[in-house]
Motif scaffolding. Structure first.
Motif, mmCIF file in Angstrom:
data_model
loop_
_atom_site.group_PDB
_atom_site.id
_atom_site.type_symbol
_atom_site.label_atom_id
_atom_site.label_comp_id
_atom_site.label_asym_id
_atom_site.label_seq_id
_atom_site.Cartn_x
_atom_site.Cartn_y
_atom_site.Cartn_z
ATOM 1 N N LEU A 32 64.707 122.508 119.885
ATOM 2 C CA LEU A 32 63.258 122.711 119.916
ATOM 3 C C LEU A 32 62.614 122.145 121.181
ATOM 4 C CD1 LEU A 32 62.457 121.829 116.202
ATOM 5 C CD2 LEU A 32 62.553 124.104 117.240
ATOM 6 N N GLY A 33 63.407 121.487 122.020
ATOM 7 C CA GLY A 33 62.873 120.914 123.254
ATOM 8 C C GLY A 33 63.008 119.412 123.282
ATOM 9 N N LYS A 34 62.132 118.784 124.060
ATOM 10 C CA LYS A 34 62.164 117.339 124.248
ATOM 11 C C LYS A 34 61.826 116.625 122.932
ATOM 12 C CE LYS A 34 58.735 115.601 126.546
ATOM 13 N NZ LYS A 34 57.787 115.094 127.543
ATOM 14 N N ILE A 35 62.578 115.571 122.633
ATOM 15 C CA ILE A 35 62.333 114.767 121.432
ATOM 16 C C ILE A 35 61.470 113.565 121.816
ATOM 17 C CG2 ILE A 35 63.369 113.348 119.617
ATOM 18 C CD1 ILE A 35 63.945 116.337 119.341
ATOM 19 N N GLU A 36 60.353 113.425 121.125
ATOM 20 C CA GLU A 36 59.434 112.305 121.330
ATOM 21 C C GLU A 36 59.458 111.436 120.071
ATOM 22 O OE1 GLU A 36 55.514 113.802 122.619
ATOM 23 O OE2 GLU A 36 56.520 115.726 122.923
ATOM 24 N N PHE A 37 58.821 110.278 120.167
ATOM 25 C CA PHE A 37 58.785 109.375 119.023
ATOM 26 C C PHE A 37 57.468 108.616 119.013
ATOM 27 C CE2 PHE A 37 59.327 105.031 117.376
ATOM 28 C CZ PHE A 37 59.738 105.305 116.088
ATOM 29 N N ASN A 38 56.895 108.477 117.830
ATOM 30 C CA ASN A 38 55.783 107.543 117.653
ATOM 31 C C ASN A 38 55.920 106.869 116.300
ATOM 32 O OD1 ASN A 38 54.451 108.951 115.543
ATOM 33 N ND2 ASN A 38 53.262 110.148 116.967
ATOM 34 N N LEU A 39 55.308 105.701 116.219
ATOM 35 C CA LEU A 39 55.212 104.963 114.971
ATOM 36 C C LEU A 39 53.900 104.213 115.080
ATOM 37 C CD1 LEU A 39 57.768 103.109 112.947
ATOM 38 C CD2 LEU A 39 55.925 101.724 113.854
ATOM 39 N N TYR A 40 52.988 104.443 114.131
ATOM 40 C CA TYR A 40 51.668 103.826 114.278
ATOM 41 C C TYR A 40 50.916 103.755 112.962
ATOM 42 C CZ TYR A 40 49.588 108.501 114.063
ATOM 43 O OH TYR A 40 49.192 109.755 113.658
ATOM 44 N N ALA A 41 49.870 102.928 112.990
ATOM 45 C CA ALA A 41 48.946 102.802 111.861
ATOM 46 C C ALA A 41 47.549 102.642 112.436
ATOM 47 C CB ALA A 41 49.308 101.604 111.006
ATOM 48 N N GLU A 42 46.574 102.938 111.614
ATOM 49 C CA GLU A 42 45.180 102.810 112.034
ATOM 50 C C GLU A 42 44.484 101.714 111.240
ATOM 51 O OE1 GLU A 42 42.942 106.464 112.692
ATOM 52 O OE2 GLU A 42 44.818 107.568 112.415
ATOM 53 N N ASN A 43 43.621 100.980 111.935
ATOM 54 C CA ASN A 43 42.704 100.015 111.320
ATOM 55 C C ASN A 43 43.390 98.934 110.480
ATOM 56 O OD1 ASN A 43 40.726 101.644 112.511
ATOM 57 N ND2 ASN A 43 40.532 102.881 110.672
ATOM 58 N N LEU A 44 44.488 98.389 110.988
ATOM 59 C CA LEU A 44 45.193 97.316 110.285
ATOM 60 C C LEU A 44 44.436 95.999 110.409
ATOM 61 C CD1 LEU A 44 48.864 97.892 111.490
ATOM 62 C CD2 LEU A 44 47.892 98.492 109.265
ATOM 63 N N ASN A 45 44.570 95.145 109.396
ATOM 64 C CA ASN A 45 44.013 93.794 109.522
ATOM 65 C C ASN A 45 44.856 93.037 110.550
ATOM 66 O OD1 ASN A 45 46.281 92.450 108.287
ATOM 67 N ND2 ASN A 45 45.443 92.966 106.286
ATOM 68 N N ILE A 46 44.384 91.895 110.992
ATOM 69 C CA ILE A 46 45.037 91.162 112.078
ATOM 70 C C ILE A 46 46.468 90.757 111.746
ATOM 71 C CG2 ILE A 46 44.084 88.903 111.441
ATOM 72 C CD1 ILE A 46 44.617 90.168 115.036
ATOM 73 N N GLU A 47 46.746 90.371 110.494
ATOM 74 C CA GLU A 47 48.095 89.953 110.117
ATOM 75 C C GLU A 47 49.072 91.124 110.189
ATOM 76 O OE1 GLU A 47 45.379 89.312 108.026
ATOM 77 O OE2 GLU A 47 45.132 87.229 108.677
ATOM 78 N N ASP A 48 48.684 92.263 109.630
ATOM 79 C CA ASP A 48 49.564 93.432 109.670
ATOM 80 C C ASP A 48 49.704 93.974 111.089
ATOM 81 O OD1 ASP A 48 50.202 93.310 107.000
ATOM 82 O OD2 ASP A 48 48.698 94.769 106.378
ATOM 83 N N GLN A 49 48.647 93.874 111.879
ATOM 84 C CA GLN A 49 48.713 94.311 113.271
ATOM 85 C C GLN A 49 49.767 93.483 114.021
ATOM 86 O OE1 GLN A 49 44.970 94.659 115.490
ATOM 87 N NE2 GLN A 49 45.992 93.726 117.228
ATOM 88 N N LYS A 50 49.715 92.169 113.861
ATOM 89 C CA LYS A 50 50.690 91.290 114.520
ATOM 90 C C LYS A 50 52.107 91.569 114.019
ATOM 91 C CE LYS A 50 47.606 87.443 115.601
ATOM 92 N NZ LYS A 50 47.268 86.031 115.302
ATOM 93 N N ALA A 51 52.238 91.777 112.711
ATOM 94 C CA ALA A 51 53.558 92.060 112.136
ATOM 95 C C ALA A 51 54.113 93.373 112.658
ATOM 96 C CB ALA A 51 53.482 92.075 110.606
ATOM 97 N N LEU A 52 53.264 94.390 112.791
ATOM 98 C CA LEU A 52 53.729 95.676 113.295
ATOM 99 C C LEU A 52 54.126 95.560 114.767
ATOM 100 C CD1 LEU A 52 54.389 98.634 113.037
ATOM 101 C CD2 LEU A 52 51.951 99.162 113.298
ATOM 102 N N LEU A 53 53.345 94.858 115.561
ATOM 103 C CA LEU A 53 53.705 94.680 116.976
ATOM 104 C C LEU A 53 55.038 93.936 117.102
ATOM 105 C CD1 LEU A 53 50.206 93.912 118.500
ATOM 106 C CD2 LEU A 53 51.615 95.940 118.928
ATOM 107 N N LYS A 54 55.271 92.967 116.246
ATOM 108 C CA LYS A 54 56.546 92.249 116.237
ATOM 109 C C LYS A 54 57.676 93.187 115.808
ATOM 110 C CE LYS A 54 58.700 88.047 114.518
ATOM 111 N NZ LYS A 54 58.496 86.792 113.796
ATOM 112 N N ALA A 55 57.431 93.987 114.784
ATOM 113 C CA ALA A 55 58.447 94.920 114.277
ATOM 114 C C ALA A 55 58.820 95.970 115.329
ATOM 115 C CB ALA A 55 57.944 95.598 113.005
ATOM 116 N N ILE A 56 57.838 96.437 116.074
ATOM 117 C CA ILE A 56 58.086 97.448 117.112
ATOM 118 C C ILE A 56 59.150 96.965 118.092
ATOM 119 C CG2 ILE A 56 57.016 98.438 119.187
ATOM 120 C CD1 ILE A 56 54.500 98.960 117.420
ATOM 121 N N LYS A 57 59.130 95.674 118.388
ATOM 122 C CA LYS A 57 60.103 95.099 119.344
ATOM 123 C C LYS A 57 61.521 95.127 118.798
ATOM 124 C CE LYS A 57 56.720 93.387 121.972
ATOM 125 N NZ LYS A 57 56.430 93.568 123.325
ATOM 126 N N THR A 58 61.688 95.366 117.487
ATOM 127 C CA THR A 58 63.006 95.358 116.874
ATOM 128 C C THR A 58 63.591 96.750 116.677
ATOM 129 O OG1 THR A 58 62.298 95.480 114.551
ATOM 130 C CG2 THR A 58 62.329 93.281 115.595
#
Length: 177
Positions: free
Chosen positions: A146-172
């Motif tokens: 189908l062509g080039k493979i892209e990737f995203n993983l995201y959430a909208e309007n997270l509270n500060i704790e979940d935002q920090k946890a997601l940013l930490k998780a992204i690094k893994t």
């Protein structure tokens, strides 16, 4: 003088490694894997303990998480509103002279690039916790029929704790080769 230091850390047992078809990621143990259906992509997600949904798309048409502020020149918008008075303007940024503004100043998210899991990634997070997108976008993981493979993983309007946890998780994130 006696100083006390408080060390805040997360032990490995506070995190779990969740495996998806094309990658795995370490997330807080209270987050749950959710299954979603895609047509031309591998999609899925996570559910935080606050019932916020984090979604991913591994395929040819992933959202680049690019932010384009809705900035309108007042005179131009007034002309549009004459013909279409029902237009919702609540999310619009209305300025007197669009040529004199810098759109970057009106974005609600910060973004930067970093090399993760062997790929150049764009990381996005809100300027103000609770209002904006937290996530990752990779322009090219590989190619398919189908062509080039892209990737995203995201959430909208997270509270500060979940935002920090997601940013930490992204690094893994680790992609399967």
């Amino acid at each position: 003088m006696l100083l006390f230091f408080t060390v805040i850390s997360c032990s490995k047992k506070d995190f779990q490694r969740i495996r998806f078809r094309n990658f795995d990621i370490a997330v807080p143990t209270r987050w749950k894997k959710i299954e979603l259906s895609g047509i031309d992509s591998n999609v899925g997600g996570l559910l935080t303990e606050n019932n916020d949904t984090i979604v991913f798309d591994y395929g040819p048409h992933s959202n680049s998480l690019e932010e384009t502020p809705n900035i309108y020149d007042r005179k131009f918008l007034n002309e549009i509103l004459k013909a279409h008075p029902d237009i919702d303007t609540t999310e619009m940024i209305i300025v007197n002279d669009i040529s004199k503004i810098e759109p970057e100043n009106y974005k609600i998210n910060y973004s930067y690039t970093e090399r993760l899991s062997g790929y150049q990634a764009k990381i996005v997070y809100p300027k103000k916790a609770g209002k904006g997108i937290t996530g990752i976008y990779i322009d090219s993981i590989g190619h398919s029929s189908l062509g080039k493979i892209e990737f995203n993983l995201y959430a909208e309007n997270l509270n500060i704790e979940d935002q920090k946890a997601l940013l930490k998780a992204i690094k893994t994130i680790h992609f399967k080769k």
